[in-house]
Design a protein around this motif. Structure first.
Motif, mmCIF file in Angstrom:
data_model
loop_
_atom_site.group_PDB
_atom_site.id
_atom_site.type_symbol
_atom_site.label_atom_id
_atom_site.label_comp_id
_atom_site.label_asym_id
_atom_site.label_seq_id
_atom_site.Cartn_x
_atom_site.Cartn_y
_atom_site.Cartn_z
ATOM 1 N N MET A 18 0.726 -1.065 -0.039
ATOM 2 C CA MET A 18 0.063 -0.050 -0.063
ATOM 3 C C MET A 18 0.788 1.269 0.154
ATOM 4 O O MET A 18 0.543 2.131 -0.555
ATOM 5 N N LEU A 19 2.010 1.397 0.571
ATOM 6 C CA LEU A 19 2.865 2.416 0.821
ATOM 7 C C LEU A 19 3.569 2.583 -0.882
ATOM 8 O O LEU A 19 3.359 3.659 -1.272
ATOM 9 N N VAL A 20 3.715 1.817 -1.320
ATOM 10 C CA VAL A 20 4.486 1.711 -2.568
ATOM 11 C C VAL A 20 3.407 2.085 -3.640
ATOM 12 O O VAL A 20 3.737 3.299 -4.596
ATOM 13 N N LEU A 21 2.210 1.511 -3.639
ATOM 14 C CA LEU A 21 1.281 1.841 -4.847
ATOM 15 C C LEU A 21 0.682 3.320 -4.344
ATOM 16 O O LEU A 21 0.366 4.028 -5.244
ATOM 17 N N GLY A 22 0.703 3.730 -3.256
ATOM 18 C CA GLY A 22 0.259 4.864 -2.663
ATOM 19 C C GLY A 22 1.046 6.053 -3.386
ATOM 20 O O GLY A 22 0.693 7.105 -3.754
ATOM 21 N N THR A 23 2.545 5.959 -2.985
ATOM 22 C CA THR A 23 3.319 6.691 -3.510
ATOM 23 C C THR A 23 3.396 6.612 -5.040
ATOM 24 O O THR A 23 3.327 8.094 -5.923
ATOM 25 N N ILE A 32 -6.521 4.740 -13.880
ATOM 26 C CA ILE A 32 -5.545 3.765 -13.577
ATOM 27 C C ILE A 32 -5.420 3.364 -12.158
ATOM 28 O O ILE A 32 -5.242 2.364 -11.830
ATOM 29 N N ALA A 33 -5.099 4.361 -11.372
ATOM 30 C CA ALA A 33 -5.039 4.262 -9.739
ATOM 31 C C ALA A 33 -6.063 3.739 -9.216
ATOM 32 O O ALA A 33 -5.913 2.815 -8.250
ATOM 33 N N ALA A 34 -7.338 4.280 -9.660
ATOM 34 C CA ALA A 34 -8.615 3.894 -8.791
ATOM 35 C C ALA A 34 -8.733 2.432 -8.778
ATOM 36 O O ALA A 34 -9.165 1.910 -7.717
ATOM 37 N N PRO A 35 -8.788 1.487 -9.986
ATOM 38 C CA PRO A 35 -8.997 0.226 -10.079
ATOM 39 C C PRO A 35 -7.905 -0.479 -9.105
ATOM 40 O O PRO A 35 -8.243 -1.486 -8.370
ATOM 41 N N VAL A 39 -8.676 -2.869 -5.866
ATOM 42 C CA VAL A 39 -8.228 -4.285 -5.509
ATOM 43 C C VAL A 39 -7.581 -4.533 -4.180
ATOM 44 O O VAL A 39 -7.782 -5.418 -3.522
ATOM 45 N N ILE A 40 -6.850 -3.572 -3.974
ATOM 46 C CA ILE A 40 -5.929 -3.416 -2.681
ATOM 47 C C ILE A 40 -6.886 -3.336 -1.613
ATOM 48 O O ILE A 40 -6.697 -4.007 -0.422
ATOM 49 N N LEU A 41 -7.842 -2.555 -1.634
ATOM 50 C CA LEU A 41 -8.774 -2.226 -0.748
ATOM 51 C C LEU A 41 -9.590 -3.821 -0.122
ATOM 52 O O LEU A 41 -9.715 -4.156 0.796
ATOM 53 N N GLN A 80 -18.925 2.251 -1.474
ATOM 54 C CA GLN A 80 -18.591 3.521 -2.353
ATOM 55 C C GLN A 80 -17.843 3.000 -3.736
ATOM 56 O O GLN A 80 -18.361 3.535 -4.452
ATOM 57 N N PRO A 81 -17.034 2.088 -3.519
ATOM 58 C CA PRO A 81 -16.136 1.530 -4.675
ATOM 59 C C PRO A 81 -17.209 0.842 -5.412
ATOM 60 O O PRO A 81 -17.040 0.780 -6.994
#
Length: 88
Positions: A18-23, A32-35, A39-41, A80-81
């Motif tokens: 999550m830290l890497v993908l958040g950055t 692209i970031a939302a899907p 998935v991570i959620l 929400q998602p």
């Protein structure tokens, strides 16, 4: 966390992911970031349920009340998602 079991390692691995993908989300388009986020959620929900189940199984009575107090937030966060992706 004291015995460093697989649940602990899974939680730490998900935290780093999550830290890497958040950055990375600062540098990639939102469509692209939302899907990826959703998935991570989903993975985060699975890990949370595993940890909560383990805590309830070990006999912590207070954990039951803690879990029930978070149910409305968990349900709202799942809706929400689904709405944003057009499922509902």
């Amino acid at each position: 966390h004291k015995d460093r079991c697989w649940r602990y390692k899974l939680s730490v691995g998900l935290l780093w992911l999550m830290l890497v993908l958040g950055t990375l989300s600062f540098f990639i388009p939102e469509n692209i970031a939302a899907p990826i986020f959703f998935v991570i959620l989903g993975l985060l929900y699975i890990v949370c349920f595993i940890l909560i189940y383990n805590k309830l199984k070990s006999g912590f009575r207070w954990a039951k009340f803690y879990v029930f107090s978070w149910v409305p937030l968990i349900i709202g966060a799942a809706i929400q998602p689904l709405e944003l992706t057009g499922i509902i």
